[in-house]
Design an enzyme around this catalytic site. Structure first.
Site, PDB file in Angstrom:
ATOM      1  N   ARG A 107       1.036  -1.071  -0.043  1.00 30.42           N
ATOM      2  CA  ARG A 107      -0.103  -0.103  -0.159  1.00 30.42           C
ATOM      3  C   ARG A 107       0.851   1.299  -0.066  1.00 30.42           C
ATOM      4  NH1 ARG A 107      -5.215   1.632  -1.239  1.00 30.42           N
ATOM      5  NH2 ARG A 107      -6.084   2.675   0.611  1.00 30.42           N
ATOM      6  N   THR A 114      -9.854   0.863  -9.499  1.00 32.67           N
ATOM      7  CA  THR A 114      -8.696  -0.213  -9.088  1.00 32.67           C
ATOM      8  C   THR A 114      -8.821  -1.486 -10.104  1.00 32.67           C
ATOM      9  OG1 THR A 114      -9.001   0.505  -6.506  1.00 32.67           O
ATOM     10  CG2 THR A 114      -8.498  -1.769  -7.152  1.00 32.67           C
ATOM     11  N   THR A 130      -3.920  -0.543  -7.409  1.00 32.96           N
ATOM     12  CA  THR A 130      -4.985   0.485  -7.505  1.00 32.96           C
ATOM     13  C   THR A 130      -4.055   1.901  -7.621  1.00 32.96           C
ATOM     14  OG1 THR A 130      -6.789   1.794  -7.038  1.00 32.96           O
ATOM     15  CG2 THR A 130      -5.420   1.126  -5.054  1.00 32.96           C
ATOM     16  N   ASP A 141      -7.869   8.325   0.422  1.00 30.94           N
ATOM     17  CA  ASP A 141      -8.455   7.051   1.291  1.00 30.94           C
ATOM     18  C   ASP A 141      -8.195   7.437   2.872  1.00 30.94           C
ATOM     19  OD1 ASP A 141      -9.741   5.575  -0.476  1.00 30.94           O
ATOM     20  OD2 ASP A 141      -7.991   4.192  -0.783  1.00 30.94           O
ATOM     21  N   SER A 191      -7.762   0.958   3.382  1.00 34.58           N
ATOM     22  CA  SER A 191      -8.273   0.465   1.857  1.00 34.58           C
ATOM     23  C   SER A 191      -9.538  -0.429   2.151  1.00 34.58           C
ATOM     24  CB  SER A 191      -7.125  -0.456   1.243  1.00 34.58           C
ATOM     25  OG  SER A 191      -7.537  -1.154   0.207  1.00 34.58           O
ATOM     26  N   SER A 192     -10.144  -0.405   1.066  1.00 34.21           N
ATOM     27  CA  SER A 192     -11.162  -1.825   1.022  1.00 34.21           C
ATOM     28  C   SER A 192     -10.941  -2.698   0.118  1.00 34.21           C
ATOM     29  CB  SER A 192     -12.812  -1.083   0.232  1.00 34.21           C
ATOM     30  OG  SER A 192     -13.237   0.059   1.180  1.00 34.21           O
ATOM     31  N   GLY A 213     -13.863   0.342  -5.113  1.00 35.08           N
ATOM     32  CA  GLY A 213     -13.704   1.243  -4.049  1.00 35.08           C
ATOM     33  C   GLY A 213     -14.680   0.629  -2.755  1.00 35.08           C
TER      34      GLY A 213
HETATM   35  N1  GLY Z   1      -8.425   3.030  -3.302  1.00 34.12           N
HETATM   36  C1  GLY Z   1      -9.325   2.064  -3.066  1.00 34.12           C
HETATM   37  C2  GLY Z   1      -9.248   1.312  -1.808  1.00 34.12           C
HETATM   38  O1  GLY Z   1      -7.906   1.307  -1.590  1.00 34.12           O
HETATM   39  O2  GLY Z   1      -9.902   0.517  -1.301  1.00 34.12           O
END
Ligand code: GLY
Length: 567
Positions: free
Chosen positions: A102, A377, A395, A419, A448-449, A470
């Site tokens: 990330r 993403t 993403t 985010d 993040s999701s 997302g």
């Molecule tokens: N940028 C979308 C996520 O990380 O959930």
């Protein structure tokens, strides 16, 4: 100056074909079948790059690296080297691991950096332009994966991407449309007009050659992670930051490290769920949803019936409220993962659900939000001939990230800083709320999701799944599992099926157009729900192990250019 070394490894001619010629998997009931291996990704050319690597003797993790870099060329809006992501893997012997690559907040970031002097969020500052970019993690993540798990040489894995960028590839209809949609943004975000600007408009079949990106990729091919985080490319990133007031520094780049995390695990009707741990909320939220779902007979309710959708909504309402409060980067905030995954907690959490009536979201927790804007993403799934599996979601956040193309280096930077929770109670671009757990801190990872997930049945690999989207990622992955386990669908049917989504706030059920009969919509309204239709979201790329041991690769080809192929 640098030189571009290409063609040290030959690239099969098929990789240069138009995507449109490749959209072959049109069977609506069963996806692509492979007796030995399978790859499903957002782009036919990326899937084929990965298959070439598997055929050369590479394992699933070699193919993962190759597909990630190929997507950074042919699927520039979300595939990336300027962003980050998460990988969940399961080796053939059942060992699992999760890799967090990330993005991070730059060292110069500060908690209130997106607020004005009155403490109000400055619209778009966290989403557009140089200050929206977090420190990219993708190249370091792939390098780390290769160091630990790769069997082929690194340069072999990057070379196909170098060649795709140098010799070019043709745009699909969707790729051309997405470029056309963002023309003004590209002009506004970049001082020098980037290649993505085309006054005549992009069209299906246009050939795109990216020599600057090819040069950047050849540095990475030849120098590994240092080809990106040090030297010419790092200089280009920092110069770009200086041009637009961005914060990423030489030290940010040098110091970036991916992290191995323990995947989160749970069970659902006898299947073991292995998913991504914080700083993604995806795995925790997915397992909470499944724990709740296990208390009901979704198979009996039926697919997309009012009872099934009502129950999914009530589960999601509670889970997304927890997400907003408790989830963040575990290196900076004590995320109560054990509590959120305990059956006692979730039994209590879901105990207020009633079959005959909706709960009001502001009774769960208060908040003010606006609408979901985008569902971007990309995800890919891979299983190799030995049964090693990889589930990777990556993403730039929004399509084309912050819209800044690093001058001279030819790649887009993410807008992942959005985010974070810029201000408690103010939603991000996905309409998601956050609090202290996800506040901005230098070097912290934003929540993040992303939900790359693997399922086991009886200690054997059963499913590899994940999607972009997302905030909708979590509920889409949830439905991909329910569709197979509870509704008896093939993997392709599960991917094709119309989706629904609820995320606590805004308090309304999103439904893909055509997803509900009028009767079901009326029944949901009678239960107190608001229903809103959207064209589509998410692009699940999943693999199912069939009873005979072969693989069904299901690409979300109905919604985009995704493509599954095996052998
Ligand atoms: N940028 C979308 C996520 O990380 O959930």
């Amino acid at each position: 100056m640098y030189s571009i070394k290409v063609l040290t490894i030959s690239l099969s001619f098929s990789l240069l074909m138009s995507c449109e010629q490749e959209l072959g998997n049109t069977n609506s009931e069963v996806g692509a079948i492979g007796q030995n291996a399978m790859i499903t990704s957002a782009h036919p050319l990326a899937t084929k790059v990965g298959l070439d690597i598997l055929r050369k003797g590479g394992n699933a993790y070699d193919a993962t690296v190759a597909v990630q870099f190929a997507l950074a060329v042919v699927f520039q809006r979300a595939g990336n080297i300027g962003g980050g992501g998460f990988l969940v893997l399961r080796e053939k012997d059942g060992k699992t691991a999760a890799l967090d690559f990330r993005e991070k907040a730059p060292k110069q970031a500060s908690r209130d950096m997106y607020l004005d002097e009155n403490g109000e969020v400055i619209p778009m500052k966290s989403r557009f332009g140089h200050q929206a970019a977090g420190v990219p993690g993708a190249v370091a993540g792939m390098w780390e994966l290769h160091q630990q798990y790769g069997v082929l040489d690194w340069n072999v894995l990057i070379q196909p991407a170098v060649e795709l960028a140098f010799y070019g590839f043709t745009l699909t209809n969707d790729a051309a449309n997405q470029l056309n949609l963002k023309q003004e943004d590209f002009i506004k975000a970049n001082r020098e007009t980037p290649w993505t600007v085309n006054a005549a408009g992009w069209q299906l079949g246009d050939t795109v050659k990216l020599p600057e990106l090819a040069a950047t990729l050849s540095f990475i091919r030849d120098m590994g992670r240092d080809g990106f985080y040090k030297g010419i490319v790092a200089d280009q990133i920092v110069k770009e930051m200086n041009r637009g007031g961005g914060l990423i520094s030489v030290e940010d780049l040098e110091d970036y490290q991916p992290k191995w995390r323990e995947p989160v695990t749970g069970s659902y009707r006898g299947y073991k769920i292995i998913s991504m741990s914080p700083p993604s909320s995806g795995g925790v939220a997915l397992i909470q949803l499944l724990q709740g779902a296990e208390q009901y007979d979704f198979g009996k309710s039926g697919h997309n019936t009012s009872e099934g959708i009502h129950l999914m909504t009530e589960l999601a309402r509670r889970v997304y409220a927890d997400r907003a409060t408790y989830l963040g980067d575990p290196d900076f905030y004590d995320v109560p993962v054990d509590m959120l995954l305990s059956s006692a907690y979730n039994k209590e959490r879901f105990s207020t659900i009633q079959l005959g009536q909706k709960t009001l979201s502001n009774e769960i927790k208060e908040g003010e939000v606006d609408i979901i804007e985008s569902v971007e993403t990309t995800h890919f799934s891979i299983v190799d001939a030995n049964g090693n599996a990889a589930s990777l979601t990556t993403t730039l956040n929004a399509y084309f990230g912050c819209k800044v193309l690093v001058r001279g280096a030819g790649f887009f930077l993410n807008n992942e800083m959005d985010d974070f929770s810029a201000k408690s109670g103010v939603p991000n671009m996905f309409g998601l709320l956050g609090a202290e757990a996800n506040a901005i801190v230098p070097e912290k990872r934003m929540l993040s999701s992303m939900t790359p997930t693997i399922l086991e049945k009886d200690n054997e690999l059963f499913m590899v799944t994940g999607t972009p989207g997302g905030a909708t990622i979590i509920t889409s992955v949830f439905q991909s599992i329910l569709n197979v386990v509870d509704h008896g669908m093939s993997m392709q049917e599960a991917v094709n099926a119309k989706r629904v989504h609820h995320q606590w706030l805004p308090d309304r059920i999103l439904v893909e157009e055509g997803g509900l009969s009028q009767k079901v919509a009326d029944q949901l309204k009678a239960l107190g729900h608001e229903v809103e239709y959207r064209s589509s979201w998410g692009k699940i790329d999943a693999i199912l192990v069939r009873p005979d041991g072969s693989y069904e690769g299901a690409a979300d080809y109905l919604r985009c250019d995704d493509y599954a192929e095996g052998f």
